[in-house]
Design a protein around this motif. Sequence first.
Motif, PDB file in Angstrom:
ATOM      1  N   ARG A   1       0.523  -1.204   0.166  1.00  0.00           N
ATOM      2  CA  ARG A   1       0.098   0.075  -0.008  1.00  0.00           C
ATOM      3  C   ARG A   1       0.953   0.929   0.119  1.00  0.00           C
ATOM      4  O   ARG A   1       0.564   2.378  -0.684  1.00  0.00           O
ATOM      5  N   ALA A   2       1.904   1.382   0.762  1.00  0.00           N
ATOM      6  CA  ALA A   2       2.679   2.217   0.627  1.00  0.00           C
ATOM      7  C   ALA A   2       3.628   2.537  -0.483  1.00  0.00           C
ATOM      8  O   ALA A   2       3.954   3.837  -1.148  1.00  0.00           O
ATOM      9  N   TRP A   3       4.009   1.527  -1.266  1.00  0.00           N
ATOM     10  CA  TRP A   3       4.276   1.694  -2.625  1.00  0.00           C
ATOM     11  C   TRP A   3       3.436   2.168  -3.598  1.00  0.00           C
ATOM     12  O   TRP A   3       3.738   3.196  -4.343  1.00  0.00           O
ATOM     13  N   LEU A   4       2.234   1.803  -3.467  1.00  0.00           N
ATOM     14  CA  LEU A   4       1.109   2.533  -4.248  1.00  0.00           C
ATOM     15  C   LEU A   4       0.958   3.878  -4.044  1.00  0.00           C
ATOM     16  O   LEU A   4       1.005   4.715  -4.955  1.00  0.00           O
ATOM     17  N   PHE A   5       0.825   4.422  -2.864  1.00  0.00           N
ATOM     18  CA  PHE A   5       0.831   5.787  -2.517  1.00  0.00           C
ATOM     19  C   PHE A   5       2.109   6.664  -3.044  1.00  0.00           C
ATOM     20  O   PHE A   5       2.071   7.722  -3.063  1.00  0.00           O
ATOM     21  N   THR A   6       3.180   6.107  -2.749  1.00  0.00           N
ATOM     22  CA  THR A   6       4.300   6.721  -3.239  1.00  0.00           C
ATOM     23  C   THR A   6       4.382   6.883  -4.453  1.00  0.00           C
ATOM     24  O   THR A   6       4.765   8.087  -5.034  1.00  0.00           O
ATOM     25  N   ILE A   7       3.791   6.270  -5.474  1.00  0.00           N
ATOM     26  CA  ILE A   7       3.903   6.394  -6.910  1.00  0.00           C
ATOM     27  C   ILE A   7       2.783   7.551  -6.976  1.00  0.00           C
ATOM     28  O   ILE A   7       3.215   8.195  -7.983  1.00  0.00           O
ATOM     29  N   LEU A   8       1.872   7.288  -6.426  1.00  0.00           N
ATOM     30  CA  LEU A   8       0.630   8.241  -6.681  1.00  0.00           C
ATOM     31  C   LEU A   8       1.062   9.842  -6.339  1.00  0.00           C
ATOM     32  O   LEU A   8       1.001  10.540  -6.984  1.00  0.00           O
TER      33      LEU A   8
ATOM     34  N   TYR B   1       7.546  15.667   2.175  1.00  0.00           N
ATOM     35  CA  TYR B   1       7.366  14.428   1.257  1.00  0.00           C
ATOM     36  C   TYR B   1       6.132  14.008   0.702  1.00  0.00           C
ATOM     37  O   TYR B   1       5.734  13.593  -0.275  1.00  0.00           O
ATOM     38  N   THR B   2       5.186  14.264   1.739  1.00  0.00           N
ATOM     39  CA  THR B   2       3.776  14.149   1.267  1.00  0.00           C
ATOM     40  C   THR B   2       3.011  15.218   0.721  1.00  0.00           C
ATOM     41  O   THR B   2       2.056  14.961  -0.179  1.00  0.00           O
ATOM     42  N   ARG B   3       3.336  16.487   0.948  1.00  0.00           N
ATOM     43  CA  ARG B   3       2.504  17.512   0.464  1.00  0.00           C
ATOM     44  C   ARG B   3       3.413  18.086  -0.445  1.00  0.00           C
ATOM     45  O   ARG B   3       2.877  19.110  -1.271  1.00  0.00           O
ATOM     46  N   GLY B   4       4.572  17.871  -0.612  1.00  0.00           N
ATOM     47  CA  GLY B   4       5.514  18.468  -1.616  1.00  0.00           C
ATOM     48  C   GLY B   4       5.742  19.935  -1.238  1.00  0.00           C
ATOM     49  O   GLY B   4       6.238  20.765  -2.095  1.00  0.00           O
TER      50      GLY B   4
ATOM     51  N   ILE C   1      14.416  18.526   8.631  1.00  0.00           N
ATOM     52  CA  ILE C   1      14.087  17.601   7.506  1.00  0.00           C
ATOM     53  C   ILE C   1      15.309  16.630   7.114  1.00  0.00           C
ATOM     54  O   ILE C   1      14.977  15.588   7.041  1.00  0.00           O
ATOM     55  N   ARG C   2      16.261  17.535   6.998  1.00  0.00           N
ATOM     56  CA  ARG C   2      17.577  16.744   6.671  1.00  0.00           C
ATOM     57  C   ARG C   2      17.882  15.623   7.583  1.00  0.00           C
ATOM     58  O   ARG C   2      18.245  14.550   7.446  1.00  0.00           O
ATOM     59  N   ARG C   3      18.137  16.051   9.089  1.00  0.00           N
ATOM     60  CA  ARG C   3      18.264  14.861  10.103  1.00  0.00           C
ATOM     61  C   ARG C   3      17.145  13.704  10.011  1.00  0.00           C
ATOM     62  O   ARG C   3      17.556  12.568  10.213  1.00  0.00           O
ATOM     63  N   ALA C   4      16.006  14.243   9.941  1.00  0.00           N
ATOM     64  CA  ALA C   4      15.052  13.293   9.865  1.00  0.00           C
ATOM     65  C   ALA C   4      15.109  12.311   8.560  1.00  0.00           C
ATOM     66  O   ALA C   4      14.874  11.150   8.905  1.00  0.00           O
ATOM     67  N   PHE C   5      15.416  12.846   7.719  1.00  0.00           N
ATOM     68  CA  PHE C   5      15.532  12.030   6.331  1.00  0.00           C
ATOM     69  C   PHE C   5      16.593  10.999   6.687  1.00  0.00           C
ATOM     70  O   PHE C   5      16.522   9.878   6.244  1.00  0.00           O
ATOM     71  N   LEU C   6      17.853  11.430   7.172  1.00  0.00           N
ATOM     72  CA  LEU C   6      18.917  10.834   7.280  1.00  0.00           C
ATOM     73  C   LEU C   6      18.847   9.622   8.370  1.00  0.00           C
ATOM     74  O   LEU C   6      19.119   8.626   8.076  1.00  0.00           O
TER      75      LEU C   6
END
Length: 194
Positions: free
Chosen positions: A87-94, A158-161, A182-187
Amino acid sequence: MNGTETHHLMQPRDRASAFDHADAIRRCARGDKGALRQLYEQEAGAMLGVAMRILRRRELAEEAVQDCFVQVWRRAASFDATRGAGRAWLFTILRNRALNILRDGSREETTGADLLADEPDDRPSPESIVVLLDETSRLRRCLEQLEPLRRNGLVLAYTRGLSHGEVASELKVPLGTAKSWIRRAFLQVRECMQ
């Protein structure tokens, strides 16, 4: 409340959680069009809602959902269940399709920031977005380990861009703080996912 009413209220959630997205994606990879139809019937409504929150226009949101399912059909063989939930894969593509549409300036019409500012913000909170992830998802576990404000910054980006500046504005923090979070959380998430 009697047992029948409880069953009726629980049914949609149970049906959604019982659906095996990964299996349907694997069947798509083998050319099973029925599996693609099942994915569509299971998730198209929720996907349209997510796309509407990103794009704010129904016709563009519908286009994003359709593009997403075309990509699912073409790329189903690349799905790897060890890297995350179906499901996460689908929503990432979307999300990626919706952001590509959003970035395509030729589709923009007069929906100036002044018009959008007057609309009520009915988008889900970063916390509710994390909760939408499959409970067994590695991504969800990694996100839940983050400090809440950093997680919110990452999820908003990442979800709202949202840009770093928009995240800073949304969280009411200085720009440098938002960038750092954002950078630290991403890492941290990337390290957790490996």
